[in-house]
Write a protein that holds these residues in place. Structure first.
Motif, PDB file in Angstrom:
ATOM      1  N   ALA A   1       1.060  -1.594  -0.190  1.00 31.97           N
ATOM      2  CA  ALA A   1      -0.552   0.181   0.139  1.00 31.97           C
ATOM      3  C   ALA A   1       0.365   1.464  -0.633  1.00 31.97           C
ATOM      4  O   ALA A   1       2.265   1.784   0.698  1.00 31.97           O
ATOM      5  CB  ALA A   1      -1.038  -0.111   1.838  1.00 31.97           C
ATOM      6  N   THR A   2       0.272   2.279  -0.947  1.00 28.70           N
ATOM      7  CA  THR A   2       0.956   3.298  -0.518  1.00 28.70           C
ATOM      8  C   THR A   2       1.098   4.733   0.524  1.00 28.70           C
ATOM      9  O   THR A   2       1.721   5.034   1.071  1.00 28.70           O
ATOM     10  CB  THR A   2       0.594   3.971  -1.550  1.00 28.70           C
TER      11      THR A   2
ATOM     12  N   ASP B   1     -14.893   7.391   0.911  1.00 32.41           N
ATOM     13  CA  ASP B   1     -14.197   7.336   0.176  1.00 32.41           C
ATOM     14  C   ASP B   1     -13.542   5.998  -0.880  1.00 32.41           C
ATOM     15  O   ASP B   1     -12.895   5.762  -1.288  1.00 32.41           O
ATOM     16  CB  ASP B   1     -12.410   7.223   0.430  1.00 32.41           C
ATOM     17  N   ILE B   2     -14.395   4.600  -0.531  1.00 30.71           N
ATOM     18  CA  ILE B   2     -14.431   3.426  -1.332  1.00 30.71           C
ATOM     19  C   ILE B   2     -15.420   3.634  -1.804  1.00 30.71           C
ATOM     20  O   ILE B   2     -16.723   3.365  -1.780  1.00 30.71           O
ATOM     21  CB  ILE B   2     -14.361   2.850   0.328  1.00 30.71           C
ATOM     22  N   ALA B   3     -15.086   3.392  -3.244  1.00 34.52           N
ATOM     23  CA  ALA B   3     -15.988   2.663  -4.532  1.00 34.52           C
ATOM     24  C   ALA B   3     -15.789   1.268  -4.612  1.00 34.52           C
ATOM     25  O   ALA B   3     -14.864   0.758  -4.046  1.00 34.52           O
ATOM     26  CB  ALA B   3     -16.166   3.422  -5.754  1.00 34.52           C
TER      27      ALA B   3
ATOM     28  N   LEU C   1     -16.487  -2.541  -3.647  1.00 35.32           N
ATOM     29  CA  LEU C   1     -16.557  -3.631  -3.057  1.00 35.32           C
ATOM     30  C   LEU C   1     -17.486  -3.403  -2.124  1.00 35.32           C
ATOM     31  O   LEU C   1     -17.417  -4.076  -0.540  1.00 35.32           O
ATOM     32  CB  LEU C   1     -15.368  -2.881  -2.280  1.00 35.32           C
TER      33      LEU C   1
ATOM     34  N   PRO D   1      -2.649  -6.264  -5.169  1.00 36.14           N
ATOM     35  CA  PRO D   1      -2.373  -5.000  -4.892  1.00 36.14           C
ATOM     36  C   PRO D   1      -3.481  -3.952  -5.433  1.00 36.14           C
ATOM     37  O   PRO D   1      -3.814  -4.245  -6.894  1.00 36.14           O
ATOM     38  CB  PRO D   1      -0.491  -4.981  -5.616  1.00 36.14           C
TER      39      PRO D   1
ATOM     40  N   GLY E   1      -7.016  -1.618  -2.778  1.00 41.96           N
ATOM     41  CA  GLY E   1      -7.899  -0.812  -1.164  1.00 41.96           C
ATOM     42  C   GLY E   1      -8.065  -1.247  -0.037  1.00 41.96           C
ATOM     43  O   GLY E   1      -8.824  -1.351   1.195  1.00 41.96           O
ATOM     44  N   LYS E   2      -6.804  -2.913   0.576  1.00 41.10           N
ATOM     45  CA  LYS E   2      -7.141  -2.891   1.516  1.00 41.10           C
ATOM     46  C   LYS E   2      -6.859  -2.047   2.508  1.00 41.10           C
ATOM     47  O   LYS E   2      -7.145  -2.106   3.148  1.00 41.10           O
ATOM     48  CB  LYS E   2      -6.195  -4.039   1.529  1.00 41.10           C
ATOM     49  N   THR E   3      -5.400  -1.571   2.005  1.00 44.68           N
ATOM     50  CA  THR E   3      -4.494  -0.422   3.354  1.00 44.68           C
ATOM     51  C   THR E   3      -6.506   0.839   3.650  1.00 44.68           C
ATOM     52  O   THR E   3      -6.945   1.388   4.835  1.00 44.68           O
ATOM     53  CB  THR E   3      -4.070   0.450   2.732  1.00 44.68           C
ATOM     54  N   LEU E   4      -6.918   1.333   2.108  1.00 48.53           N
ATOM     55  CA  LEU E   4      -8.204   1.932   2.261  1.00 48.53           C
ATOM     56  C   LEU E   4      -9.344   1.090   3.718  1.00 48.53           C
ATOM     57  O   LEU E   4      -9.338   2.104   3.296  1.00 48.53           O
ATOM     58  CB  LEU E   4      -7.979   2.399   0.806  1.00 48.53           C
TER      59      LEU E   4
ATOM     60  N   ASN F   1      -1.700 -10.310  -0.456  1.00 51.56           N
ATOM     61  CA  ASN F   1      -2.118 -10.796  -1.843  1.00 51.56           C
ATOM     62  C   ASN F   1      -1.514 -11.895  -1.583  1.00 51.56           C
ATOM     63  O   ASN F   1      -1.564 -12.073  -2.747  1.00 51.56           O
ATOM     64  CB  ASN F   1      -1.632  -9.741  -2.642  1.00 51.56           C
TER      65      ASN F   1
ATOM     66  N   VAL G   1     -15.397   8.708  -7.283  1.00 48.89           N
ATOM     67  CA  VAL G   1     -13.930   9.357  -6.270  1.00 48.89           C
ATOM     68  C   VAL G   1     -13.050  10.081  -7.014  1.00 48.89           C
ATOM     69  O   VAL G   1     -12.726  10.931  -6.756  1.00 48.89           O
ATOM     70  CB  VAL G   1     -13.967   7.703  -5.320  1.00 48.89           C
TER      71      VAL G   1
ATOM     72  N   GLY H   1      -7.975  -0.564  -8.132  1.00 48.70           N
ATOM     73  CA  GLY H   1      -7.738   1.169  -7.613  1.00 48.70           C
ATOM     74  C   GLY H   1      -6.954   2.224  -7.437  1.00 48.70           C
ATOM     75  O   GLY H   1      -7.148   3.299  -7.919  1.00 48.70           O
ATOM     76  N   ALA H   2      -5.831   1.799  -7.493  1.00 44.95           N
ATOM     77  CA  ALA H   2      -4.533   1.882  -7.381  1.00 44.95           C
ATOM     78  C   ALA H   2      -4.112   3.000  -8.608  1.00 44.95           C
ATOM     79  O   ALA H   2      -3.728   4.225  -8.488  1.00 44.95           O
ATOM     80  CB  ALA H   2      -3.638   1.715  -6.514  1.00 44.95           C
TER      81      ALA H   2
HETATM   82  P1  ATP Z   1      -1.373  -3.234  -1.304  1.00 43.21           P
HETATM   83  O1  ATP Z   1      -2.290  -4.364  -1.889  1.00 43.21           O
HETATM   84  O2  ATP Z   1      -0.542  -3.038  -2.439  1.00 43.21           O
HETATM   85  O3  ATP Z   1      -0.450  -2.984  -0.507  1.00 43.21           O
HETATM   86  P2  ATP Z   1      -3.690  -2.246  -1.002  1.00 43.21           P
HETATM   87  O4  ATP Z   1      -4.746  -3.249  -1.756  1.00 43.21           O
HETATM   88  O5  ATP Z   1      -3.808  -1.758   0.443  1.00 43.21           O
HETATM   89  O6  ATP Z   1      -2.424  -2.828  -2.100  1.00 43.21           O
HETATM   90  P3  ATP Z   1      -4.154   0.823  -1.333  1.00 43.21           P
HETATM   91  O7  ATP Z   1      -2.985   0.870  -0.573  1.00 43.21           O
HETATM   92  O8  ATP Z   1      -5.953   0.502  -0.253  1.00 43.21           O
HETATM   93  O9  ATP Z   1      -4.099  -0.506  -1.974  1.00 43.21           O
HETATM   94  O10 ATP Z   1      -4.836   1.470  -2.551  1.00 43.21           O
HETATM   95  C1  ATP Z   1      -3.825   2.327  -3.018  1.00 43.21           C
HETATM   96  C2  ATP Z   1      -4.685   3.488  -3.277  1.00 43.21           C
HETATM   97  O11 ATP Z   1      -5.803   3.117  -4.722  1.00 43.21           O
HETATM   98  C3  ATP Z   1      -5.584   3.991  -2.274  1.00 43.21           C
HETATM   99  O12 ATP Z   1      -4.952   5.057  -1.296  1.00 43.21           O
HETATM  100  C4  ATP Z   1      -7.197   4.812  -3.308  1.00 43.21           C
HETATM  101  O13 ATP Z   1      -6.599   6.081  -3.702  1.00 43.21           O
HETATM  102  C5  ATP Z   1      -7.460   3.357  -4.252  1.00 43.21           C
HETATM  103  N1  ATP Z   1      -8.353   2.646  -4.170  1.00 43.21           N
HETATM  104  C6  ATP Z   1      -7.811   1.536  -4.118  1.00 43.21           C
HETATM  105  N2  ATP Z   1      -8.936   0.956  -4.501  1.00 43.21           N
HETATM  106  C7  ATP Z   1     -10.309   1.643  -4.235  1.00 43.21           C
HETATM  107  C8  ATP Z   1     -11.655   1.933  -4.157  1.00 43.21           C
HETATM  108  N3  ATP Z   1     -12.689   0.680  -4.312  1.00 43.21           N
HETATM  109  N4  ATP Z   1     -12.141   3.236  -4.533  1.00 43.21           N
HETATM  110  C9  ATP Z   1     -11.523   4.283  -4.849  1.00 43.21           C
HETATM  111  N5  ATP Z   1     -10.019   4.197  -4.557  1.00 43.21           N
HETATM  112  C10 ATP Z   1      -9.990   3.763  -4.313  1.00 43.21           C
END
Ligand code: ATP
Length: 273
Positions: free
Chosen positions: A1-2, A18-20, A22, A59, A62-65, A164, A199, A224-225
């Motif tokens: 996650a970023t 903020d989440i679309a 899912l 990856p 949106g897991k962190t989100l 993942n 979003v 989403g990322a």
């Molecule tokens: P990783 O496996 O790489 O850690 P992750 O699954 O944790 O990734 P996030 O870090 O949550 O993914 O997502 C990165 C960015 O992508 C979020 O900050 C957001 O801006 C965008 N994003 C991801 N999924 C969604 C969603 N379902 N709706 C809106 N924005 C999303």
């Protein structure tokens, strides 16, 4: 996650708006929000509130989100660590950081602990030979298991972890009483990609003719990322061209760049796997 997140247990300002997409994952996460907000509802009937929830998905899905939105919706402090941080640490440091994190989260309960990239510490033991063994990783994992077992189910701390690679996780992590709830986050379908673009264009200045549906059609398999990336890249491109608003062609150009980036990334990453 970023998102680099706090270890200080700050409040999260992210919520479900903020989440679309899912939808199913959100319903399950909502239940966890309720565990944190109304624990008596469950404990009154003798139920044990789950301690650990595993967020599983590719990856950028949106897991962190989701973890941050959960903390935001429940209005509880958010503590986090990333599994990959520990692999290169000196022996003992990882374990003591885990201990510390749980201690602070318990002091601030109800609260959330989020462990990103848990597979980095939680990879199955035993599959590595002595040459590859990573003592630091193992001691961190053992400490994590000790902490998970060490607090009661109704202390108001819920531990979320993201991966993942559920296939390589040590089974010990998934046992009842540990990360026994699993929430799956899938890559978005076209309709969901439209919503995710929705979003991420919220704060942008768009030309009238921008067609999100076309953009969603052009991005099958994108996470989403990736979509968040395209939207920001499009704004940068338009700004560089000194435009007053972002046009469709800027999104298309941004998409090309993101695709190029993904191709480069997979070339670098794949030989290791
Ligand atoms: P990783 O496996 O790489 O850690 P992750 O699954 O944790 O990734 P996030 O870090 O949550 O993914 O997502 C990165 C960015 O992508 C979020 O900050 C957001 O801006 C965008 N994003 C991801 N999924 C969604 C969603 N379902 N709706 C809106 N924005 C999303």
């Amino acid at each position: 996650a970023t998102i680099r997140v706090s270890e200080k247990g700050q409040k999260s300002h992210i919520n479900f708006n903020d989440i679309a997409g899912l939808k199913e994952a959100k319903v399950e996460v909502m239940e966890v929000v309720d565990f944190l907000k109304n624990p008596e509802k469950y404990t009154k009937l003798g139920a044990k509130i789950p301690k650990g929830v595993m967020l599983i998905g590719p990856p950028g899905t949106g897991k962190t989100l989701m973890a941050k939105a959960l903390a935001g919706e429940a209005g509880v402090p958010f503590f986090s660590m990333s599994g990959s941080e520990f692999v290169e640490m000196f022996v003992g440091v990882g374990a003591s950081r885990v201990r510390d994190l749980f201690k602070r989260a318990k002091e601030k309960a109800p609260s959330i602990i989020f462990i990103d990239e848990i597979d980095a510490v939680g990879r199955s033991r035993g599959k590595v030979n002595a040459f590859q063994a990573n003592d630091e990783r193992e001691s961190t994992l053992n400490q994590l298991l000790t902490e998970l077992d060490g607090f009661g189910p109704n202390t108001g701390v819920i531990v979320l972890a993201a991966t993942n690679r559920p296939d390589i996780l040590d089974r010990a992590l998934l046992r009842p009483g540990r990360f026994d709830r699993h929430i799956y986050l899938e890559l978005p379908n076209k309709q969901e990609r439209i919503e995710i673009f929705g979003v991420h264009i919220r704060g942008l200045k768009l030309a009238k003719k921008v067609n999100i549906e076309e953009l969603a059609t052009l991005s099958p398999g994108f996470s989403g990322a990736d979509i968040a990336n395209i939207c920001n890249e499009a704004a940068l491109i338009a700004a560089r061209k000194k435009k007053k608003a972002i046009e469709q062609e800027d999104f298309i150009e941004a998409r090309e760049r993101v695709v190029g980036g993904l191709e480069r990334k997979s070339k670098i990453i794949s030989p290791k796997e």
